[in-house]
Write a protein that holds these residues in place. Structure first.
Motif, PDB file in Angstrom:
ATOM      1  N   SER A  36      -1.092   6.622   6.721  1.00 39.50           N
ATOM      2  CA  SER A  36      -0.660   5.758   7.836  1.00 39.50           C
ATOM      3  C   SER A  36      -1.624   4.599   8.073  1.00 39.50           C
ATOM      4  O   SER A  36      -1.241   3.565   8.624  1.00 39.50           O
ATOM      5  CB  SER A  36      -0.557   6.590   9.118  1.00 39.50           C
ATOM      6  N   ILE A  37      -2.886   4.708   7.607  1.00 40.48           N
ATOM      7  CA  ILE A  37      -3.833   3.613   7.908  1.00 40.48           C
ATOM      8  C   ILE A  37      -3.602   2.416   6.993  1.00 40.48           C
ATOM      9  O   ILE A  37      -4.107   1.334   7.235  1.00 40.48           O
ATOM     10  CB  ILE A  37      -5.301   4.077   7.812  1.00 40.48           C
ATOM     11  N   LEU A  38      -2.776   2.586   5.967  1.00 40.10           N
ATOM     12  CA  LEU A  38      -2.529   1.462   5.045  1.00 40.10           C
ATOM     13  C   LEU A  38      -1.834   0.305   5.748  1.00 40.10           C
ATOM     14  O   LEU A  38      -1.974  -0.851   5.364  1.00 40.10           O
ATOM     15  CB  LEU A  38      -1.675   1.926   3.860  1.00 40.10           C
ATOM     16  N   ALA A  39      -1.088   0.637   6.817  1.00 39.40           N
ATOM     17  CA  ALA A  39      -0.281  -0.405   7.467  1.00 39.40           C
ATOM     18  C   ALA A  39      -1.161  -1.370   8.255  1.00 39.40           C
ATOM     19  O   ALA A  39      -0.837  -2.526   8.436  1.00 39.40           O
ATOM     20  CB  ALA A  39       0.746   0.228   8.407  1.00 39.40           C
ATOM     21  N   GLY A  40      -2.275  -0.851   8.784  1.00 34.99           N
ATOM     22  CA  GLY A  40      -3.067  -1.725   9.653  1.00 34.99           C
ATOM     23  C   GLY A  40      -2.308  -2.025  10.927  1.00 34.99           C
ATOM     24  O   GLY A  40      -2.577  -2.998  11.611  1.00 34.99           O
ATOM     25  N   ALA A  41      -1.340  -1.173  11.243  1.00 35.62           N
ATOM     26  CA  ALA A  41      -0.567  -1.311  12.494  1.00 35.62           C
ATOM     27  C   ALA A  41      -0.182   0.100  12.946  1.00 35.62           C
ATOM     28  O   ALA A  41      -0.188   1.041  12.148  1.00 35.62           O
ATOM     29  CB  ALA A  41       0.689  -2.135  12.224  1.00 35.62           C
TER      30      ALA A  41
END
Ligand code: EPZ
Length: 425
Positions: A36-41
């Motif tokens: 989930s941290i890949l989105a940066g959102a």
């Protein structure tokens, strides 16, 4: 029993009857949360199982600076925008293997990751050489210093990668990093497990371009922009299989609800081979599997293989069932080199098991007897619980923290099916 560590007390010999609903898949949850941290959102994850591994991953994200809140009925909200720490320490990583997914997601999002070598069940050496091979192929510098994997990359560039061994973890980890690489990455000899497909679906919901998940060739076109999303995790096929085996082992009559039948084909086929009645259906809202058995199972042979073969995670529960089968069963564990730690405990219950390398021969006996037992890993714990449910008399099972890592509300669900199981201590 010492009153300090919690343990289960089980009186065996009771049929499991009734209905049980399966929770979210552990091995999908432990991949999607780091992803989930890949989105940066901000992302929102629903149907996560209430298991220790999910809480541990929540703590790891918080230690990185992410804003995370989780409650089993309301799901997990993750806001990674304030992450400023790109490391996972040994004490955080030591309890769960999936901490290695932060290697791919931190490297993909920030170009930097320091991850302590992962812990998890002691079922073999469990190297991560294929993970490191993939990260280096994408252009990262990766070294291991004092038990810490240190990776950094100014820029990740898509690459053609061939996995030397079918690895769930390496397939998913490389997918995570490749999502933010420049250009196209191809993963050959990829794992096809449902949680690989689930992670690819989640990444695509965030705007990634991952194609071919579920086959042995996965193609990822890297992208600069990923956005947040809301995602609901699939049901856990290993939890479902565990309850199917427990129902058969106690000569029970159980409906297992909220399943995806295609994920259960290997275990359904094997239980039918044992002479167990296995029917599937849907009640208009969700699929279910109905297990009925009123006699000792027939002996069968099992070879664990990558999906869609017979899952290694159900090898141990199946061995418990086969301890009282009619005839001799041969179980070959092809995935992990030390996944027979539960055998010594089953023998103490009277089981007649001979080991020869990766093959176990289980000579079926009339019945097991209840004794004090110790879980050695997550699925060994599940196997011992099934054996105790089958056995005559009382068993206790210590080290149940392993079981709490992967099964939510386990004793509650079993008690609702008529099992006499108590958490003590
Ligand atoms: C995942 O472990 C699961 N864990 C395991 O479930 C599961 O048993 C396993 O896949 C196989 O399905 C999670 O998803 C968190 P692998 P993983 O990489 O990724 C060797 C449970 O009970 N290998 O597919 O560690 C490895 O040693 C757990 O829920 C390398 O040699 O499994 C093993 O022999 C237990 N080099 C084989 O490949 C590598 O770089 C398969 O391992 C990676 C793996």
């Amino acid at each position: 029993m010492s009153g300090i560590e919690p343990y289960f007390k089980i009186n065996g010999g009771r049929r499991l009857e009734g209905e049980v609903t399966i929770g979210g898949a552990k091995n999908a949850a432990v991949a999607v949360i780091p992803a989930s941290i890949l989105a940066g959102a901000p992302c929102r994850l629903e149907n996560l199982p209430k298991i220790e591994d999910v809480y541990t991953l929540k703590d790891i994200l918080s230690s990185m600076g992410a804003d995370v809140d989780f409650s089993p009925d309301r799901g997990m909200n993750i806001d990674p925008r304030e992450i400023d720490n790109f490391s996972v320490t040994f004490d955080m990583a030591s309890s769960l293997r999936a901490s290695y997914y932060f290697l791919g997601s931190l490297l993909g999002r920030y170009g930097h990751a320091e991850i302590a070598l992962p812990g998890g069940c002691s079922i073999g050496s469990r190297p991560i050489d294929q993970h490191i091979k993939g990260m280096r192929a994408l252009g990262a510098d990766v070294v291991i210093e004092r038990g810490i994997v240190k990776a950094k990359a100014k820029k990740l560039v898509g690459s053609e990668i061939y996995l030397d061994i079918v690895s769930v973890g390496a397939t998913i980890n490389i997918m995570l990093a490749a999502c933010r690489a420049e250009g196209t990455t191809t993963i050959n000899n990829a794992a096809k497990e449902p949680h690989v497909v689930e992670t690819a679906n989640f990444l695509n919901m965030m705007g990634a371009s991952v194609k071919g998940a579920g086959t042995d060739v996965i193609r990822i076109n890297g992208t600069n922009e990923l956005h947040g999303c809301t995602y609901s995790i699939i049901p856990d096929q290993i939890e479902a299989g565990t309850f199917m085996i427990a129902a058969a082992a106690t000569r029970g009559d159980v409906i297992i609800k909220n399943v995806i039948p295609t994920h259960l084909e290997a275990i359904c086929a094997k239980l039918m081979e044992c002479g167990v009645s296995v029917t599937q259906g849907d009640d208009g809202r969700e699929f279910f599997i109905h297990i009925k058995s009123d006699s000792r199972p027939r002996a069968v042979n099992i070879k664990t293989l990558p999906y869609p073969g017979f899952p290694t995670d159900l090898q141990q529960p199946m061995m418990a069932l086969l301890c009282t089968a009619r005839g001799n069963s041969f179980i070959v564990e092809n995935i992990f080199e030390e996944r027979f730690n539960h055998v010594a405990e089953l023998r103490r219950m009277g089981a007649n098991i001979t080991l020869n390398g990766r093959t176990a021969m289980v000579e079926g006996i009339d019945t097991l007897v209840g004794v004090p037992l110790r879980a050695t890993d997550l699925r060994a714990g599940a196997a011992l619980i099934i054996a105790a449910l089958m056995a005559e008399g009382e068993s206790t099972i210590s080290n149940i923290r392993y079981v709490d890592r992967g099964y939510e509300y386990f004793e509650y669900k079993l008690r609702a099916l008529g099992a006499d199981i108590q958490r003590m201590g």
